[in-house]
Design a protein around this motif. Structure first.
Motif, PDB file in Angstrom:
ATOM      1  N   GLU A 160       1.515   5.410   0.949  1.00 46.33           N
ATOM      2  CA  GLU A 160       1.195   6.494   1.867  1.00 46.33           C
ATOM      3  C   GLU A 160       1.439   7.795   1.104  1.00 46.33           C
ATOM      4  O   GLU A 160       2.532   8.038   0.594  1.00 46.33           O
ATOM      5  CB  GLU A 160       2.097   6.434   3.104  1.00 46.33           C
ATOM      6  CG  GLU A 160       1.741   7.464   4.169  1.00 46.33           C
ATOM      7  CD  GLU A 160       2.572   7.291   5.433  1.00 46.33           C
ATOM      8  OE1 GLU A 160       1.970   7.126   6.521  1.00 46.33           O
ATOM      9  OE2 GLU A 160       3.820   7.298   5.337  1.00 46.33           O
TER      10      GLU A 160
ATOM     11  N   THR B  34      -3.266   5.747   0.830  1.00 43.69           N
ATOM     12  CA  THR B  34      -3.838   6.425   1.998  1.00 43.69           C
ATOM     13  C   THR B  34      -3.278   7.835   2.140  1.00 43.69           C
ATOM     14  O   THR B  34      -2.061   8.034   2.170  1.00 43.69           O
ATOM     15  CB  THR B  34      -3.521   5.635   3.282  1.00 43.69           C
ATOM     16  OG1 THR B  34      -4.055   4.309   3.157  1.00 43.69           O
ATOM     17  CG2 THR B  34      -4.147   6.314   4.502  1.00 43.69           C
TER      18      THR B  34
ATOM     19  N   THR C   2      -3.827  -0.002  -1.963  1.00 40.40           N
ATOM     20  CA  THR C   2      -4.477   1.178  -1.377  1.00 40.40           C
ATOM     21  C   THR C   2      -3.519   2.364  -1.294  1.00 40.40           C
ATOM     22  O   THR C   2      -2.341   2.208  -0.977  1.00 40.40           O
ATOM     23  CB  THR C   2      -4.979   0.838   0.042  1.00 40.40           C
ATOM     24  OG1 THR C   2      -5.904  -0.253  -0.051  1.00 40.40           O
ATOM     25  CG2 THR C   2      -5.677   2.031   0.672  1.00 40.40           C
TER      26      THR C   2
ATOM     27  N   ASN D  66       0.838  -1.202   0.000  1.00 42.06           N
ATOM     28  CA  ASN D  66       0.000   0.000   0.000  1.00 42.06           C
ATOM     29  C   ASN D  66       0.876   1.256   0.000  1.00 42.06           C
ATOM     30  O   ASN D  66       2.016   1.238   0.468  1.00 42.06           O
ATOM     31  CB  ASN D  66      -0.913   0.022   1.226  1.00 42.06           C
ATOM     32  CG  ASN D  66      -1.956  -1.085   1.181  1.00 42.06           C
ATOM     33  OD1 ASN D  66      -2.344  -1.537   0.109  1.00 42.06           O
ATOM     34  ND2 ASN D  66      -2.408  -1.518   2.337  1.00 42.06           N
TER      35      ASN D  66
ATOM     36  N   ARG E 102      -6.566  14.538  -2.366  1.00 38.28           N
ATOM     37  CA  ARG E 102      -7.683  13.627  -2.108  1.00 38.28           C
ATOM     38  C   ARG E 102      -8.509  13.375  -3.367  1.00 38.28           C
ATOM     39  O   ARG E 102      -8.961  12.248  -3.606  1.00 38.28           O
ATOM     40  CB  ARG E 102      -8.559  14.183  -0.979  1.00 38.28           C
ATOM     41  CG  ARG E 102      -7.881  14.136   0.382  1.00 38.28           C
ATOM     42  CD  ARG E 102      -8.756  14.617   1.519  1.00 38.28           C
ATOM     43  NE  ARG E 102      -7.982  14.691   2.752  1.00 38.28           N
ATOM     44  CZ  ARG E 102      -7.731  13.634   3.540  1.00 38.28           C
ATOM     45  NH1 ARG E 102      -8.218  12.451   3.234  1.00 38.28           N
ATOM     46  NH2 ARG E 102      -6.994  13.783   4.635  1.00 38.28           N
TER      47      ARG E 102
END
Length: 336
Positions: free
Chosen positions: A49, A82, A80, A47, A65
């Motif tokens: 960051e 994040t 993912t 994932n 975002r």
């Protein structure tokens, strides 16, 4: 005759053997190519960051975002991503975390803003654009000079006249003391020959709250931060910092240059990663975000927030960062 058949059998055996060796060679070559493909396909395995070095609700936060949501909505990344806000030190805390603590790690991402360039120039940040791998630039974002709807100032000229009549009576809110907001503020103050107060905030979200609450006379906000408030009639834009006027909702808003102040600045938006990440990661990330910004949803976001699309690959983005750094160095001496 027996000898003749024996020779034919030997030749057939040799041909089968040669065919078998050729097949092995072909299989080995295919295996090698497959291995190369597998190596590329190995990324990403973990994932991501995505560090936003500013507070939630500001222009950088909204940009990141929305970009990540576009990637997610279009299933462009198998793992993912994040978003993590790490504000402080005019962005230096978040950028240092990415560049110094995660050098060579392709699973750490961040974005750029004006303090990405001004921080190291002023000695406030231990890292600069040279400490990052440039992935992709996607847009330029102007700065709006805004007042609350109940402000007595209908034009920027009126506001500056009030500042001239009574020094230090006018206050302006904007992101951190080393942001593009601050550079525009001090350059404008010098051009207009006025003395005003600059109040730095952690990000656009706090600036917007201060403007709407009447805690400052006017503020500096990105279109993505101010658009909803302007449409709702809660805020009014008096000027924009770009060379040309914006379109749509902001078509009637003059540029600072139009009203006699040669102050032209816009903020580059893009994605960066730590230095020394593998080239396959650079290629993958660039292609992934390029697909995202090619979607109708992203193009609608850019249009609705009065940004100008500006797509750059890694090399062109790095050159643009060099130019941005030079530009901010030119204006930074305006900041006290």
């Amino acid at each position: 005759m027996k000898k003749h058949f024996r020779m034919i059998a030997i030749l057939a055996t040799l041909m089968l053997l040669l065919g078998s060796l050729a097949g092995c060679g072909s299989n080995q070559a295919q295996g090698s190519n497959s291995g190369t493909g597998a190596a590329a396909a190995d990324f990403p395995k973990k994932n991501f960051e995505f560090i936003v070095p500013m507070g939630a609700g500001g222009g950088s936060d909204v940009f990141c975002r929305t970009l990540v949501k576009t990637v997610d909505d279009n299933k462009l990344c198998p793992t993912t991503i994040t978003i993590v806000n790490k504000p402080g030190g005019s962005g230096s805390i978040g950028w240092s975390y990415v560049a110094k603590d995660h050098k060579g790690n392709p699973y750490e991402l961040s974005t750029v803003s004006s303090s990405f360039y001004t921080g190291p120039i002023s000695g406030q940040s231990p890292v600069s654009y040279k400490d990052f791998t440039h992935i992709i630039a996607v847009a330029e974002d102007p700065t709006l000079l805004v007042v609350p709807a109940n402000s007595p100032y209908q034009t920027m000229e009126q506001l500056l006249e009030a500042a001239k009549a009574k020094p230090d009576s006018i206050s302006a809110g904007g992101s951190s003391g080393l942001s593009m907001d601050a550079v525009v503020f001090y350059a404008l103050s010098e051009s207009a020959g006025v003395q005003m107060k600059y109040v730095p905030f952690a990000g656009g979200g706090e600036t917007m709250t201060a403007v709407l609450g009447g805690h400052v006379t006017f503020g500096f906000l990105g279109p993505s931060e101010a658009a909803a408030q302007i449409e709702a009639g809660k805020m009014r834009a008096l000027a924009v910092s770009t060379e040309d006027r914006a379109g749509g909702l902001l078509a009637d808003v003059p540029t600072l240059k139009e009203i006699g102040h040669d102050v032209v600045l816009s903020q580059l938006r893009g994605v960066v990663a730590p230095a020394d990440i593998p080239q396959e990661a650079v290629d993958y990330l660039h292609d992934m975000f390029k697909k995202a910004v090619d979607t109708p949803a992203w193009k609608e976001f850019v249009a609705n927030n009065f940004m100008e699309e500006e797509i750059m690959g890694p090399e062109e983005f790095l050159k643009a960062s060099e130019k941005q750094s030079e530009m901010y160095a030119k204006y930074l001496d305006k900041i006290e």
